[in-house]
Design a protein around this motif. Structure first.
Motif, PDB file in Angstrom:
ATOM      1  N   HIS A  26      23.831  15.375 -14.314  1.00 17.34           N
ATOM      2  CA  HIS A  26      25.259  15.221 -14.064  1.00 17.34           C
ATOM      3  C   HIS A  26      25.489  14.021 -13.151  1.00 17.34           C
ATOM      4  O   HIS A  26      24.630  13.638 -12.384  1.00 17.34           O
ATOM      5  N   ARG A  27      26.650  13.445 -13.332  1.00 19.42           N
ATOM      6  CA  ARG A  27      26.990  12.238 -12.590  1.00 19.42           C
ATOM      7  C   ARG A  27      27.485  12.575 -11.194  1.00 19.42           C
ATOM      8  O   ARG A  27      28.045  13.646 -10.963  1.00 19.42           O
ATOM      9  N   HIS A  36      27.515   4.027  -8.513  1.00 17.40           N
ATOM     10  CA  HIS A  36      27.393   5.006  -9.593  1.00 17.40           C
ATOM     11  C   HIS A  36      26.156   5.859  -9.326  1.00 17.40           C
ATOM     12  O   HIS A  36      25.156   5.355  -8.816  1.00 17.40           O
ATOM     13  N   ILE A  38      23.650   9.493 -10.687  1.00 19.37           N
ATOM     14  CA  ILE A  38      23.329  10.571 -11.621  1.00 19.37           C
ATOM     15  C   ILE A  38      22.211  11.402 -11.002  1.00 19.37           C
ATOM     16  O   ILE A  38      21.349  10.879 -10.295  1.00 19.37           O
ATOM     17  N   ALA A  48      19.143  10.662 -21.154  1.00 19.24           N
ATOM     18  CA  ALA A  48      20.399  10.666 -20.401  1.00 19.24           C
ATOM     19  C   ALA A  48      20.418   9.535 -19.383  1.00 19.24           C
ATOM     20  O   ALA A  48      21.447   8.873 -19.197  1.00 19.24           O
ATOM     21  N   LEU A  49      19.284   9.281 -18.738  1.00 15.12           N
ATOM     22  CA  LEU A  49      19.195   8.183 -17.782  1.00 15.12           C
ATOM     23  C   LEU A  49      19.453   6.855 -18.481  1.00 15.12           C
ATOM     24  O   LEU A  49      20.235   6.030 -17.997  1.00 15.12           O
ATOM     25  N   LYS A  51      21.095   6.233 -21.305  1.00 17.39           N
ATOM     26  CA  LYS A  51      22.500   6.126 -21.719  1.00 17.39           C
ATOM     27  C   LYS A  51      23.398   5.820 -20.526  1.00 17.39           C
ATOM     28  O   LYS A  51      24.300   4.985 -20.598  1.00 17.39           O
ATOM     29  N   TRP A  52      23.167   6.514 -19.421  1.00 20.26           N
ATOM     30  CA  TRP A  52      23.967   6.307 -18.220  1.00 20.26           C
ATOM     31  C   TRP A  52      23.783   4.885 -17.693  1.00 20.26           C
ATOM     32  O   TRP A  52      24.762   4.211 -17.353  1.00 20.26           O
ATOM     33  N   LEU A  53      22.538   4.407 -17.653  1.00 17.08           N
ATOM     34  CA  LEU A  53      22.281   3.050 -17.174  1.00 17.08           C
ATOM     35  C   LEU A  53      22.999   2.007 -18.023  1.00 17.08           C
ATOM     36  O   LEU A  53      23.580   1.055 -17.500  1.00 17.08           O
ATOM     37  N   ALA A  55      25.734   2.407 -19.581  1.00 12.87           N
ATOM     38  CA  ALA A  55      27.179   2.524 -19.345  1.00 12.87           C
ATOM     39  C   ALA A  55      27.620   1.902 -18.020  1.00 12.87           C
ATOM     40  O   ALA A  55      28.762   1.442 -17.911  1.00 12.87           O
ATOM     41  N   VAL A  56      26.755   1.874 -17.018  1.00 17.26           N
ATOM     42  CA  VAL A  56      27.183   1.440 -15.678  1.00 17.26           C
ATOM     43  C   VAL A  56      26.570   0.116 -15.223  1.00 17.26           C
ATOM     44  O   VAL A  56      26.915  -0.373 -14.151  1.00 17.26           O
ATOM     45  N   SER A  66      17.050  -1.045 -15.995  1.00 16.34           N
ATOM     46  CA  SER A  66      16.504   0.122 -16.702  1.00 16.34           C
ATOM     47  C   SER A  66      15.014   0.278 -16.473  1.00 16.34           C
ATOM     48  O   SER A  66      14.529   1.386 -16.228  1.00 16.34           O
TER      49      SER A  66
END
Length: 164
Positions: A26-27, A36, A38, A48-49, A51-53, A55-56, A66
């Motif tokens: 979760h963020r 940002h 997570i 998930a890491l 995808k989140w990276l 995005a931000v 990454s």
């Protein structure tokens, strides 16, 4: 303008405690738009890491950020309580115009292990690149314990990567 006397927040400080009962990942919300975060669980699935990276992180810095974040997260899972059931890893990015700070915090050492000080060691003996990769990509990296002087508790490694 007069100084207020308040210290600037550390780039990896939580704005509030981790919510209980929220599934991982979760963020983490921050009031500053350039920060940002997570929180990942103990599972070693980095989808998930990644995808989140994406995005931000600014696109031109995405690959080095990454690589560093995934190497540090993998190390946390492999060498600390973060990889055990119930463990977590917190990843915080502080995206500034010229540098991106990646802060990865683990759950601290396992009770039956020697306290794992982050060190480069011999690259020929390491199965994964880990800190050697971080050392090659980052402009600078450092670490500190949550309990300074005791050399125990959660460990945070911060790496600064260029934001071209």
């Amino acid at each position: 303008m007069k100084p207020t006397g308040a210290a600037a927040p550390k780039p990896d400080a939580d704005p509030e405690p981790d919510p209980v009962g929220v599934p991982y990942p979760h963020r983490i919300g921050f009031s500053e738009p350039h920060r940002h975060g997570i929180i990942l669980g103990h599972e070693r699935d980095y989808t998930a890491l990644s995808k989140w990276l994406r995005a931000v992180t600014p696109r031109r810095a995405a690959k080095p950020v990454s690589l560093v974040a995934e190497a540090l997260t993998s190390n946390a899972h492999q060498h600390t309580l973060s990889g055990d059931p119930g463990g977590t890893v917190r990843v915080v990015l502080d995206v500034k115009p010229f540098l991106i700070t990646i802060a990865v915090t683990d759950c601290g050492p396992r009770p039956d292990s020697v306290v794992p000080y982050p060190r480069l060691g011999d690259p020929r003996l390491a199965p994964l690149p880990g800190l050697h990769l971080v050392d090659q990509i980052a402009v600078y990296w450092e670490w500190d314990w949550a309990n300074p002087g005791a050399g125990s508790g959660p460990l945070t490694i911060r790496a600064k990567v260029e934001n071209p």
